[in-house]
Design a protein around this motif. Sequence first.
Motif, PDB file in Angstrom:
ATOM      1  N   MET A   1       0.839  -1.181   0.000  1.00 20.14           N
ATOM      2  CA  MET A   1       0.000   0.000   0.000  1.00 20.14           C
ATOM      3  C   MET A   1       0.880   1.238   0.000  1.00 20.14           C
ATOM      4  O   MET A   1       1.926   1.260   0.643  1.00 20.14           O
ATOM      5  N   LYS A   2       0.401   2.251  -0.712  1.00 15.72           N
ATOM      6  CA  LYS A   2       1.128   3.520  -0.728  1.00 15.72           C
ATOM      7  C   LYS A   2       0.134   4.669  -0.818  1.00 15.72           C
ATOM      8  O   LYS A   2      -1.009   4.475  -1.231  1.00 15.72           O
ATOM      9  N   ALA A   3       0.592   5.839  -0.404  1.00 14.65           N
ATOM     10  CA  ALA A   3      -0.258   7.033  -0.456  1.00 14.65           C
ATOM     11  C   ALA A   3      -0.797   7.215  -1.873  1.00 14.65           C
ATOM     12  O   ALA A   3      -0.079   7.026  -2.850  1.00 14.65           O
ATOM     13  N   GLY A   4      -2.083   7.555  -1.961  1.00 14.19           N
ATOM     14  CA  GLY A   4      -2.733   7.763  -3.249  1.00 14.19           C
ATOM     15  C   GLY A   4      -3.523   6.555  -3.724  1.00 14.19           C
ATOM     16  O   GLY A   4      -4.387   6.683  -4.582  1.00 14.19           O
ATOM     17  N   ASP A   5      -3.220   5.370  -3.189  1.00 10.67           N
ATOM     18  CA  ASP A   5      -3.972   4.170  -3.567  1.00 10.67           C
ATOM     19  C   ASP A   5      -5.431   4.309  -3.145  1.00 10.67           C
ATOM     20  O   ASP A   5      -5.730   4.918  -2.116  1.00 10.67           O
ATOM     21  N   ILE A   6      -6.318   3.705  -3.921  1.00  9.93           N
ATOM     22  CA  ILE A   6      -7.735   3.643  -3.588  1.00  9.93           C
ATOM     23  C   ILE A   6      -8.016   2.251  -3.033  1.00  9.93           C
ATOM     24  O   ILE A   6      -7.652   1.244  -3.643  1.00  9.93           O
ATOM     25  N   LYS A   7      -8.645   2.194  -1.870  1.00  8.83           N
ATOM     26  CA  LYS A   7      -8.989   0.936  -1.211  1.00  8.83           C
ATOM     27  C   LYS A   7     -10.454   0.981  -0.813  1.00  8.83           C
ATOM     28  O   LYS A   7     -11.107   2.017  -0.882  1.00  8.83           O
ATOM     29  N   ILE A   8     -10.969  -0.152  -0.362  1.00 13.72           N
ATOM     30  CA  ILE A   8     -12.325  -0.230   0.170  1.00 13.72           C
ATOM     31  C   ILE A   8     -12.224  -0.456   1.672  1.00 13.72           C
ATOM     32  O   ILE A   8     -11.495  -1.344   2.124  1.00 13.72           O
ATOM     33  N   PHE A   9     -12.930   0.374   2.439  1.00 13.29           N
ATOM     34  CA  PHE A   9     -12.985   0.235   3.892  1.00 13.29           C
ATOM     35  C   PHE A   9     -14.032  -0.837   4.195  1.00 13.29           C
ATOM     36  O   PHE A   9     -15.212  -0.662   3.904  1.00 13.29           O
ATOM     37  N   THR A  10     -13.594  -1.960   4.760  1.00 14.87           N
ATOM     38  CA  THR A  10     -14.480  -3.118   4.916  1.00 14.87           C
ATOM     39  C   THR A  10     -15.685  -2.869   5.812  1.00 14.87           C
ATOM     40  O   THR A  10     -16.738  -3.465   5.589  1.00 14.87           O
ATOM     41  N   LYS A  11     -15.581  -2.009   6.812  1.00 10.78           N
ATOM     42  CA  LYS A  11     -16.711  -1.776   7.724  1.00 10.78           C
ATOM     43  C   LYS A  11     -17.893  -1.116   7.032  1.00 10.78           C
ATOM     44  O   LYS A  11     -19.038  -1.390   7.364  1.00 10.78           O
ATOM     45  N   ILE A  19      -3.969   8.565   2.444  1.00 10.01           N
ATOM     46  CA  ILE A  19      -3.287   9.850   2.559  1.00 10.01           C
ATOM     47  C   ILE A  19      -1.882   9.651   3.126  1.00 10.01           C
ATOM     48  O   ILE A  19      -0.894  10.016   2.497  1.00 10.01           O
ATOM     49  N   GLU A  20      -1.799   9.099   4.341  1.00  6.89           N
ATOM     50  CA  GLU A  20      -0.487   8.861   4.951  1.00  6.89           C
ATOM     51  C   GLU A  20      -0.567   7.754   5.986  1.00  6.89           C
ATOM     52  O   GLU A  20      -1.597   7.547   6.613  1.00  6.89           O
ATOM     53  N   ARG A  21       0.529   7.070   6.124  1.00  2.00           N
ATOM     54  CA  ARG A  21       0.650   5.991   7.105  1.00  2.00           C
ATOM     55  C   ARG A  21       0.636   6.599   8.504  1.00  2.00           C
ATOM     56  O   ARG A  21       1.209   7.662   8.731  1.00  2.00           O
ATOM     57  N   GLY A  25      -2.084   1.826  10.887  1.00  2.00           N
ATOM     58  CA  GLY A  25      -3.132   2.096   9.907  1.00  2.00           C
ATOM     59  C   GLY A  25      -2.777   3.240   8.986  1.00  2.00           C
ATOM     60  O   GLY A  25      -1.620   3.590   8.828  1.00  2.00           O
ATOM     61  N   TRP A  26      -3.820   3.816   8.423  1.00  2.00           N
ATOM     62  CA  TRP A  26      -3.680   4.907   7.457  1.00  2.00           C
ATOM     63  C   TRP A  26      -4.685   6.010   7.752  1.00  2.00           C
ATOM     64  O   TRP A  26      -5.816   5.728   8.162  1.00  2.00           O
ATOM     65  N   VAL A  27      -4.284   7.241   7.497  1.00  2.00           N
ATOM     66  CA  VAL A  27      -5.233   8.347   7.405  1.00  2.00           C
ATOM     67  C   VAL A  27      -5.740   8.284   5.968  1.00  2.00           C
ATOM     68  O   VAL A  27      -4.954   8.215   5.024  1.00  2.00           O
ATOM     69  N   VAL A  28      -7.062   8.245   5.818  1.00  4.47           N
ATOM     70  CA  VAL A  28      -7.675   8.122   4.498  1.00  4.47           C
ATOM     71  C   VAL A  28      -8.715   9.222   4.318  1.00  4.47           C
ATOM     72  O   VAL A  28      -9.138   9.853   5.285  1.00  4.47           O
ATOM     73  N   GLU A  29      -9.126   9.436   3.058  1.00 10.43           N
ATOM     74  CA  GLU A  29     -10.253  10.338   2.817  1.00 10.43           C
ATOM     75  C   GLU A  29     -11.266   9.622   1.950  1.00 10.43           C
ATOM     76  O   GLU A  29     -10.903   8.865   1.042  1.00 10.43           O
ATOM     77  N   ARG A  30     -12.521   9.833   2.274  1.00 10.17           N
ATOM     78  CA  ARG A  30     -13.599   9.230   1.495  1.00 10.17           C
ATOM     79  C   ARG A  30     -13.639   9.881   0.114  1.00 10.17           C
ATOM     80  O   ARG A  30     -13.405  11.073  -0.020  1.00 10.17           O
TER      81      ARG A  30
END
Length: 52
Positions: A1-11, A19-21, A25-30
Amino acid sequence: MKAGDIKIFTKSGNRVRLIERDGDGWVVERTQGKSAGKQMWCAERALVDSLD
């Protein structure tokens, strides 16, 4: 995983952009919906490429 990747939040099933490690975990934005742009912290184990 790296910043900028798009993932799915399982919950929630929402797509998020990494955004950043931060610790274990990671800080992410929807990326979609009414809360697009909102940032949150997600455990790395809860971020996947697909729900299959």
